[in-house]
Design a protein around this motif. Structure first.
Motif, PDB file in Angstrom:
ATOM      1  N   ARG A 118      15.127 -15.823   3.306  1.00 17.12           N
ATOM      2  CA  ARG A 118      13.675 -15.800   3.556  1.00 17.12           C
ATOM      3  C   ARG A 118      12.942 -16.629   2.506  1.00 17.12           C
ATOM      4  O   ARG A 118      11.980 -17.340   2.819  1.00 17.12           O
ATOM      5  CB  ARG A 118      13.159 -14.361   3.568  1.00 17.12           C
TER       6      ARG A 118
ATOM      7  N   TYR B 284       6.611 -10.842   4.737  1.00 16.72           N
ATOM      8  CA  TYR B 284       7.686 -10.434   5.650  1.00 16.72           C
ATOM      9  C   TYR B 284       7.507  -8.980   6.064  1.00 16.72           C
ATOM     10  O   TYR B 284       7.499  -8.661   7.246  1.00 16.72           O
ATOM     11  CB  TYR B 284       9.043 -10.644   4.973  1.00 16.72           C
TER      12      TYR B 284
ATOM     13  N   PHE C  25       8.100 -13.666  13.859  1.00 23.65           N
ATOM     14  CA  PHE C  25       9.497 -13.243  13.888  1.00 23.65           C
ATOM     15  C   PHE C  25       9.881 -12.717  15.260  1.00 23.65           C
ATOM     16  O   PHE C  25       9.063 -12.112  15.951  1.00 23.65           O
ATOM     17  CB  PHE C  25       9.754 -12.146  12.844  1.00 23.65           C
TER      18      PHE C  25
ATOM     19  N   CYS D  46      16.606 -13.838   9.183  1.00 25.59           N
ATOM     20  CA  CYS D  46      15.822 -13.243   8.094  1.00 25.59           C
ATOM     21  C   CYS D  46      16.263 -11.826   7.764  1.00 25.59           C
ATOM     22  O   CYS D  46      15.851 -11.282   6.742  1.00 25.59           O
ATOM     23  CB  CYS D  46      14.344 -13.235   8.463  1.00 25.59           C
TER      24      CYS D  46
ATOM     25  N   ALA E  67      13.289 -16.079  12.267  1.00 24.72           N
ATOM     26  CA  ALA E  67      11.997 -16.759  12.234  1.00 24.72           C
ATOM     27  C   ALA E  67      11.753 -17.329  13.626  1.00 24.72           C
ATOM     28  O   ALA E  67      12.667 -17.880  14.253  1.00 24.72           O
ATOM     29  CB  ALA E  67      12.005 -17.875  11.190  1.00 24.72           C
TER      30      ALA E  67
END
Length: 163
Positions: free
Chosen positions: A20, A30, A65, A101, A119
């Motif tokens: 990440r 995130y 995401f 991720c 992602a």
């Protein structure tokens, strides 16, 4: 009896944190992508009909995401190649491979769901006019005309590139 809590297990959290970081994603950003505003938006299911595998796909409220359910076999494969994948992404930061991720197992009442987090390649400020799901095959890899007619945002397939 008392309800059992949901168990949430992260596989190789440090490796995925480094991946990440390579995408310039901060940990607060995130984690914030997964917070659900109970008065607003939650996760959106992506057209389940597009997955012949029967896997579930969700997108986070900020659309950065994609969460995909995995079989145990698929998760084991990802774990088997993870360190090679990590090295590849370090050497080739602009790779066209999916940008993983995280990999998580969520368990509740004896049920288990394995989720990968990627992602979203389609998260962009630029308008996207066509989307393709490329498999590198020609067998069954053309989108039906009726699907194109009823949905302008339909995800196209390999042979649609030649038309």
């Amino acid at each position: 009896g008392p309800s059992r809590p949901v168990q949430f297990v992260a596989h190789h959290p440090r490796v995925f944190a480094c991946l990440r970081e390579g995408l310039n994603l901060s940990e607060p950003d995130y984690r914030g992508a997964f917070s659900v505003d109970f008065e607003g938006e939650g996760f959106t299911a992506l057209r389940p009909a597009t997955s012949k595998s029967g896997r579930l796909f969700y997108v986070t409220p900020d659309e950065k995401f994609i969460l995909k359910s995995l079989s145990r076999h698929e998760a084991d494969f990802l774990l088997d190649i993870l360190f090679h994948y990590f090295e590849h992404v370090l050497i080739y930061p602009h790779t066209l491979l999916p940008r993983y991720c995280g990999l998580y197992v969520v368990s509740e009442k004896g049920r288990e769901v394995i989720l990968s987090v990627e992602a979203n390649a389609f998260s962009s400020l630029c308008p996207i006019h066509e989307r393709y799901d490329l498999k590198g095959s020609v067998v069954g890899r053309v989108t039906r005309e009726e699907d194109k007619a009823k949905d302008s945002g339909v995800i196209l397939k390999d042979l649609d590139l030649t038309q």
